[in-house]
Design an enzyme around this catalytic site. Structure first.
Site, short mmCIF file in Angstrom:
data_model
loop_
_atom_site.label_atom_id
_atom_site.label_comp_id
_atom_site.label_asym_id
_atom_site.label_seq_id
_atom_site.Cartn_x
_atom_site.Cartn_y
_atom_site.Cartn_z
N HIS A 46 0.82 -1.21 0.00
CA HIS A 46 0.00 0.00 0.00
C HIS A 46 0.85 1.26 0.00
O HIS A 46 0.44 2.29 -0.53
CB HIS A 46 -0.92 0.02 1.22
N CYS A 47 2.04 1.22 0.57
CA CYS A 47 2.78 2.45 0.85
C CYS A 47 3.62 2.97 -0.31
O CYS A 47 3.40 4.08 -0.80
CB CYS A 47 3.66 2.25 2.08
N ILE A 48 4.60 2.20 -0.74
CA ILE A 48 5.58 2.73 -1.69
C ILE A 48 4.96 3.10 -3.04
O ILE A 48 5.31 4.14 -3.61
CB ILE A 48 6.76 1.75 -1.86
#
Length: 450
Positions: free
Chosen positions: A273-275
């Site tokens: 989800h983040c990078i």
């Protein structure tokens, strides 16, 4: 005793009720941590199947065992609900909802807005509201503080606002909720003190910062830093292929420098989800102030082209054996976005799978952890069993995510042709193994010859 002292006192005595909104990868582990610390915890989630699962003591998150969850549910320390009216019972409400992108690649803050609307409808005086969802700088002020204040509530008297970015790393056995340092920014010094009193109950090291904006920016900086460096090493990998230089040996050599070098490895793309998402939030916010973050957008472009490079490399690998990609049988090993987890969010394996299909290949995947996913047409695709004897029936096996459960020697022995995107087959020197990054496999004492 004023309200500020009352809520701190209730937190320190573990008399406070904690509500966690969103029971996914971030919210459920956090809810469990507070419950294990002795707090009464309300877990809110709009998904009835999710709430039913939690209340049955069954975990759908690999990092949380069902036994651990069931114990807390059994003694009623943790109760899940779809009824937002239960938020009225909470002294502190922590928002852990998704922050995806829209189809036009802009921040989708609808889940935060919905959560705040429910809080506004149900909160009682002297409640702390904390946002953990990754978002752009200014969100806590714009979407939490100002709407609640507009309802007539007074900050630091009736409510408190903080931002503390989640730092969940699925599958990480070393750093989990309690021992991962927690950045925390308050809307005011008083809100900051309340937030600190809240998180110090379950977090070993709370890291205070001057404002919610600093805390919001810190999360985006962390992951944008990673995105840019991964993009750089991916670009170096592509260059090394052109120069016929082994990028992996080059990285090993550079890593011997004891200062001034930080190792990043190339691969088939970025996931989770983040990078893939956080840098876009930052780039979008930058444009609001007429600032164009070229590094960020170039990194996104480089990272997002890597799955296409996998397909191109697969085609060349098959061509080297006088075979076309179209009509060939291809097996992807590992669909999760990283090793030893079942998380498919933004996984590059999905893009590779879909693009191979579009190129005319007959594609299967094998992943004992991430066993199925819904493709772009809404059709559920399921893993084949992990049967190494079947590998010989494929023209090409692509190593995407090498879980520990995979036996590399069996893969090598039973595969006709292998494309290795992460250098996990480096100990096998053979013309049937093609690696990302250029250059032949270096023959060492550990190298298995074939």
């Amino acid at each position: 005793m004023n309200n500020f002292e009352k809520i701190k006192n209730r937190l320190n005595k573990k008399e406070a009720v904690i509500a966690v909104m969103g029971l996914g990868y971030v919210g459920l582990p956090l809810a469990i941590s507070f419950a294990e610390a002795g707090f009464q915890v309300i877990g809110f989630d709009p998904s009835e199947p999710k709430v039913m699962l939690v209340n049955q003591g069954k975990s759908d998150i690999m990092d949380i065992t069902s036994e651990r969850l069931a114990k807390l549910v059994g003694n009623k320390q943790l109760i899940a609900t779809t009824d937002s009216e239960n938020l009225a019972k909470a002294d502190a409400i922590i928002i852990c909802v998704p922050t995806p992108l829209t189809k036009s690649y802009e921040p989708d803050i609808s889940y935060i807005v919905s959560a705040v609307d429910m809080i506004r409808e149900n909160m009682t005086p002297n409640t702390a509201v904390v946002l953990e969802s990754t978002t752009y700088p200014g969100t806590s002020k714009e979407l939490l503080y100002l709407p609640i204040e507009k309802d007539g509530w007074k900050l630091d008297e009736d409510f408190y606002v903080c931002y503390s970015p989640e730092r969940v790393d699925p599958g990480n056995k070393t750093y989990q909720t309690e021992n991962t340092p927690k950045v925390l920014g308050g809307m005011t010094p008083i809100s900051m003190q309340v937030g600190t009193a809240l998180y110090e109950q379950v977090i070993n090291h709370v890291v205070p910062v001057a404002s919610t904006e600093v805390a919001e920016m810190s999360k985006l900086l962390e992951n944008t830093f990673r995105s840019i460096n991964i993009a750089f090493i991916n670009e170096m990998s592509l260059l090394c292929e052109k120069l016929d230089i082994d990028v992996w040996e080059t990285i090993e050599a550079s890593s011997t420098k004891p200062f001034g070098f930080m190792r990043f490895n190339p691969g088939p793309g970025i996931g989770g989800h983040c990078i893939p998402l956080d840098p876009i939030y930052l780039s979008w916010k930058a444009k609001e102030v007429n600032f164009f973050s070229r590094f960020i957008e170039l990194a996104q472009e480089t990272n997002h082209q890597m799955p296409e490079h996998v397909v191109h490399k697969a085609m060349k690998t098959l061509n080297s054996k006088q075979k076309a990609l179209s009509g060939s049988r291809v097996l992807l090993l590992g669909m999760a976005y990283k090793e030893n987890i079942d998380d498919l969010r933004e996984s590059p394996s999905i893009s590779v799978y879909e693009n191979l299909i579009k190129s005319g290949a007959s594609v299967d995947f094998c992943d004992p952890l991430a066993t199925k996913y819904r493709d772009y047409n809404g059709v559920t695709q399921e893993t084949i069993p992990l049967d190494y004897n079947r590998f010989a029936t494929y023209d090409l096996v692509i190593m995407m995510t090498c879980h520990d459960i995979f036996d590399k020697e069996q893969i090598f022995a039973n595969s006709a042709l292998i494309l290795d995107t992460k250098n996990v087959m480096s100990s096998f020197a053979s013309n049937k193994v093609t690696r990302f990054g250029g250059g032949p496999v270096v023959h060492t004492e550990k190298t298995i010859m074939a």
